[in-house]
Design a protein around this motif. Structure first.
Motif, short mmCIF file in Angstrom:
data_model
loop_
_atom_site.label_atom_id
_atom_site.label_comp_id
_atom_site.label_asym_id
_atom_site.label_seq_id
_atom_site.Cartn_x
_atom_site.Cartn_y
_atom_site.Cartn_z
N GLU A 200 0.88 -1.19 0.05
CA GLU A 200 -0.09 0.06 -0.19
C GLU A 200 0.92 1.21 -0.06
OE1 GLU A 200 -2.04 1.53 3.78
OE2 GLU A 200 -3.74 0.61 2.55
N LYS A 201 0.39 2.16 -0.61
CA LYS A 201 1.09 3.65 -0.71
C LYS A 201 0.20 4.69 -0.13
CE LYS A 201 3.67 1.18 -3.49
NZ LYS A 201 2.79 0.24 -4.08
N TYR A 202 0.64 5.53 0.70
CA TYR A 202 -0.04 6.60 1.13
C TYR A 202 0.63 7.82 1.03
CZ TYR A 202 2.17 5.40 5.53
OH TYR A 202 3.08 5.19 6.61
N CYS B 239 0.68 11.30 3.48
CA CYS B 239 0.32 11.99 4.89
C CYS B 239 0.91 13.21 5.14
CB CYS B 239 0.50 10.94 5.85
SG CYS B 239 2.25 10.17 6.10
N CYS C 33 2.67 11.03 11.67
CA CYS C 33 2.10 11.28 10.20
C CYS C 33 0.56 10.71 10.37
CB CYS C 33 2.68 10.81 9.14
SG CYS C 33 2.41 11.14 7.35
N SER C 34 -0.36 11.74 9.78
CA SER C 34 -1.59 11.26 9.56
C SER C 34 -2.09 11.44 8.05
CB SER C 34 -2.79 12.44 10.45
OG SER C 34 -2.60 12.78 11.75
N GLN C 35 -2.50 10.10 7.76
CA GLN C 35 -2.91 9.51 6.38
C GLN C 35 -4.02 10.58 5.83
OE1 GLN C 35 -3.98 5.82 5.46
NE2 GLN C 35 -2.04 4.97 6.21
N LYS D 1 -4.74 7.13 0.59
CA LYS D 1 -3.94 5.89 0.32
C LYS D 1 -4.62 5.12 -0.77
CE LYS D 1 -6.74 2.92 3.57
NZ LYS D 1 -6.58 2.20 4.54
N TYR E 151 4.89 16.91 4.75
CA TYR E 151 4.18 15.63 4.29
C TYR E 151 5.13 14.51 4.02
CZ TYR E 151 0.45 19.13 3.23
OH TYR E 151 -0.65 20.11 3.30
N CYS F 260 5.42 11.06 1.44
CA CYS F 260 5.11 9.88 0.69
C CYS F 260 5.52 8.60 1.18
CB CYS F 260 5.88 9.90 -0.58
SG CYS F 260 5.39 11.41 -1.77
N ASP G 287 7.66 1.82 7.98
CA ASP G 287 7.19 2.11 6.67
C ASP G 287 8.48 2.96 6.14
OD1 ASP G 287 4.71 0.87 7.01
OD2 ASP G 287 3.67 2.64 7.13
N TYR H 79 9.64 6.36 4.38
CA TYR H 79 8.83 7.79 3.88
C TYR H 79 10.00 8.55 2.93
CZ TYR H 79 5.88 6.85 7.89
OH TYR H 79 5.14 6.21 8.60
#
Length: 122
Positions: free
Chosen positions: A43-45, A47, A54-56, A59, A98, A100, A109, A111
Motif C-alpha cells: 500500500e502507498k499513502y 500523509c 503522520c496522519s494519512q 492511500k 508531508y 510519501c 514504513d 517515507y
C-alpha cells in the motif's frame, strides 16, 4: 493563471530523502514518488506531519486506478513503480511537512519527506 508543479521523489529503503515544493494559492501541485520495485504490491499513502505522527490523507485502494479524497488524488502506477499525489485548490494553510510512504510492515514504513510551501501569487 494556475500553475501545476511536478516533483519526482525517490523512495529507497535506508535512504532518507527530502524535497521542498512551492505551490501557489488557488492552484495545485503534483508530486510523483518513486519506490523500489520490491514494494509494488505494498500500500502507498500520502500523509501530513513527521514520520512518527503522520496522519494519512489518502492511500491506494487498487493498483493502476486513481483514488480521490477531497482535494487529494493518488495514482499508483505499478508498471513504472511510482505513485503520484495531486493536491488541488491550495491555500497557505496547506504549507507544512508531508510524507510519501510505502507500507512495509506493521511497525516500519518507508517515507520520503515533502516540505510544501504555499504562497500567494499571480
Amino acid at each position: 493563471m494556475k500553475i501545476i508543479c511536478t516533483f519526482t521523489l525517490l523512495m529507497i529503503p535506508g535512504v532518507l530523502s527530502s524535497i521542498s515544493v512551492t505551490g501557489y494559492s488557488g492552484g495545485g501541485v503534483s508530486i510523483t514518488c518513486r519506490y523500489d520495485r520490491g514494494y509494488i504490491d505494498n500500500e502507498k499513502y500520502f500523509c501530513i506531519g513527521e514520520q512518527v505522527t503522520c496522519s494519512q490523507l489518502i492511500k491506494t485502494k487498487e493498483k493502476n486506478k486513481w483514488v480521490n479524497s477531497g482535494r487529494f488524488s493518488l495514482y499508483d502506477d505499478t508498471r513504472a513503480a511510482v505513485f503520484t499525489v495531486t493536491i488541488r485548490d491550495l491555500s497557505e494553510r496547506d504549507s507544512g511537512t508531508y510524507q510519501c510512504a510505502a507500507a512495509i510492515s506493521w511497525d516500519i514504513d518507508f517515507y520520503t519527506e515533502v516540505k510544501l510551501n504555499v504562497v500567494t501569487g499571480e
